[in-house]
Design an enzyme around this catalytic site. Structure first.
Site, PDB file in Angstrom:
ATOM      1  N   ASP A 208       8.130  15.149 -15.151  1.00 49.36           N
ATOM      2  CA  ASP A 208       7.559  15.413 -16.469  1.00 49.36           C
ATOM      3  C   ASP A 208       6.376  16.343 -16.246  1.00 49.36           C
ATOM      4  OD1 ASP A 208       6.441  15.475 -18.969  1.00 49.36           O
ATOM      5  OD2 ASP A 208       6.119  13.314 -19.154  1.00 49.36           O
ATOM      6  N   ALA A 210       3.910  18.446 -18.368  1.00 47.29           N
ATOM      7  CA  ALA A 210       3.443  18.698 -19.729  1.00 47.29           C
ATOM      8  C   ALA A 210       2.144  19.492 -19.774  1.00 47.29           C
ATOM      9  CB  ALA A 210       3.242  17.370 -20.467  1.00 47.29           C
ATOM     10  N   LYS A 243       0.822  21.868 -24.996  1.00 45.62           N
ATOM     11  CA  LYS A 243      -0.558  21.980 -24.517  1.00 45.62           C
ATOM     12  C   LYS A 243      -0.890  23.396 -24.074  1.00 45.62           C
ATOM     13  CE  LYS A 243       0.531  17.478 -24.277  1.00 45.62           C
ATOM     14  NZ  LYS A 243       1.888  16.931 -24.464  1.00 45.62           N
TER      15      LYS A 243
END
Length: 394
Positions: A208, A210, A243
């Site tokens: 993951d 992000a 983000k």
């Protein structure tokens, strides 16, 4: 029918946001919600994204669907951003998803389709929604030690001891960079040790990622992910654009499946596209289109990277300021780990009682495990947080 439903537990972070909103005190600090904010408390639209949106407004001629996997150019651009030239393009299957959460959900469902008996090993702690989605799907999860609250660093020995219990075919979920919620990351030597163990056992890594660009830079933040993708037979990667492009509400993400056996790429692509069809059919395109515009235009990309560097350096400065202020007030360097963490988050090592006391006495809101969003601070609030921490006995 509806009366047979069970009440669901409310999301703790959303509850914290609501409590902050309702707090009447004129001076209050929100360190809970995981959204980037500048020194003025705003989540701005990045310059390059704004320009890309203006360009696309002029160019767009249709609102028709793209395709089930999303725009191929978006996939190409994101694969290049995350994996660089570390793997061949024909070894990567990819689908656009509604945000990084959508990518995670599709990845977990892909695991369930391919290997219903597989367990997913998850760091302790991890982003709570990892566990929520896994529970919802009925996938067995096993936690592995990750964070040492006493030192604020990765408990790597404990992590490796727990990962030694992984079986062939199980999946190990790893954070590509800027670990949420702790901010403590693996170094490349540790990444390699994890890779060696997974390959020895025959387990599958899932990453993951992000916050690429929020830690040490776009390239540095991708090194662990690239190492895994080039070293393991198969790798799943869920990525978010929320983000690093600041497009939270556009819900833009991607799921990749990397296989060293390129003959499996089409099989993976077929199944991933099938999952999109079952879940939401065609993924949203607007955010993906903006990302594509930024990444393929040299000027927009350079401006985006410059602004992203400013964001990252600003958070690093806040980290150092907080660590320095805590050292000044406490007379010790026991909070030095805050400056070593990367990304938006750090776990401070406070008890839930201390967290509640800081909220009650100082109007400073953080998650109950003392995770804070560094980007929620500024030059004026850093001393207030440090003072509150010392006053509650941190």
């Amino acid at each position: 029918m509806l009366n047979a439903l069970n009440e669901q537990s409310p999301d703790k972070i959303l509850m914290l946001m609501q409590a902050f909103k309702e707090d009447p005190r004129p001076v209050k600090i929100d360190l809970g919600v995981g959204v980037y904010k500048n020194a003025n408390g705003q989540t701005p639209i990045m310059r390059a994204v704004k320009k890309a949106e203006q360009q696309w407004w002029e160019e767009e001629t249709s609102k028709s669907y793209v395709n089930l996997a999303g725009d191929p150019e978006f996939s190409d651009m994101m694969i290049g951003l995350i994996l660089g030239s570390s793997v061949a393009r024909n070894s990567v299957a990819a689908i656009a998803t509604p945000g990084g959460t959508g990518a995670l959900r599709q990845a977990f469902e892909l695991i369930q389709m391919a290997s219903p008996e597989a367990k997913v090993f998850v760091s302790d702690p991890t982003w709570p929604n990892h566990l929520s989605i896994l529970r919802h799907l009925g996938i067995e999860t096993v936690s592995y030690r990750y964070f040492d609250s006493a030192t604020g660093a990765v408990n790597f020995d404990g992590m490796m001891q727990d990962l030694a219990k992984v079986s062939k075919g199980d999946v190990v979920l790893l954070h590509g960079c800027c670990h949420n919620p702790t901010g403590a990351n693996l170094n490349l030597t540790e990444w390699q040790t994890v890779v060696d163990l997974l390959n020895e056992i025959g387990a599958v890594p899932m990453i993951d990622i992000a916050y690429q660009g929020f830690g040490d830079g776009l390239e540095a933040d991708a090194k662990g992910t690239r190492l895994v993708a080039t070293s393991c037979p198969e790798t799943l990667i869920a990525a978010s654009c929320s983000k690093n492009f600041g497009i939270y509400r556009e819900r833009t993400g991607i799921l990749m499946a990397v296989s060293q056996d390129s003959s499996l790429r089409n099989l993976a692509q077929s199944n991933m596209t099938h999952l999109n069809r079952q879940n939401y059919s065609f993924p949203p395109d607007h955010g993906a289109r903006l990302v594509t515009h930024v990444l393929r235009d040299d000027d927009l990309r350079a401006d985006w990277q410059a602004e992203l560097d400013d964001i990252r350096n600003g958070m690093l400065t806040l980290r150092q300021q907080l660590a320095d202020e805590l050292q000044r007030l406490s007379g010790s360097n026991r909070f030095g780990f805050i400056a070593q963490h990367r990304g938006m988050f750090s776990r401070l090592g406070l008890s839930s009682a201390q967290v509640e006391q800081i909220r009650a006495d100082h109007a400073i809101y953080m998650v109950g495990d003392s995770r804070i969003n560094i980007a929620g601070l500024n030059d004026e609030s850093v001393p207030l947080l440090a003072d509150a921490m010392i006053k509650v006995g941190a």
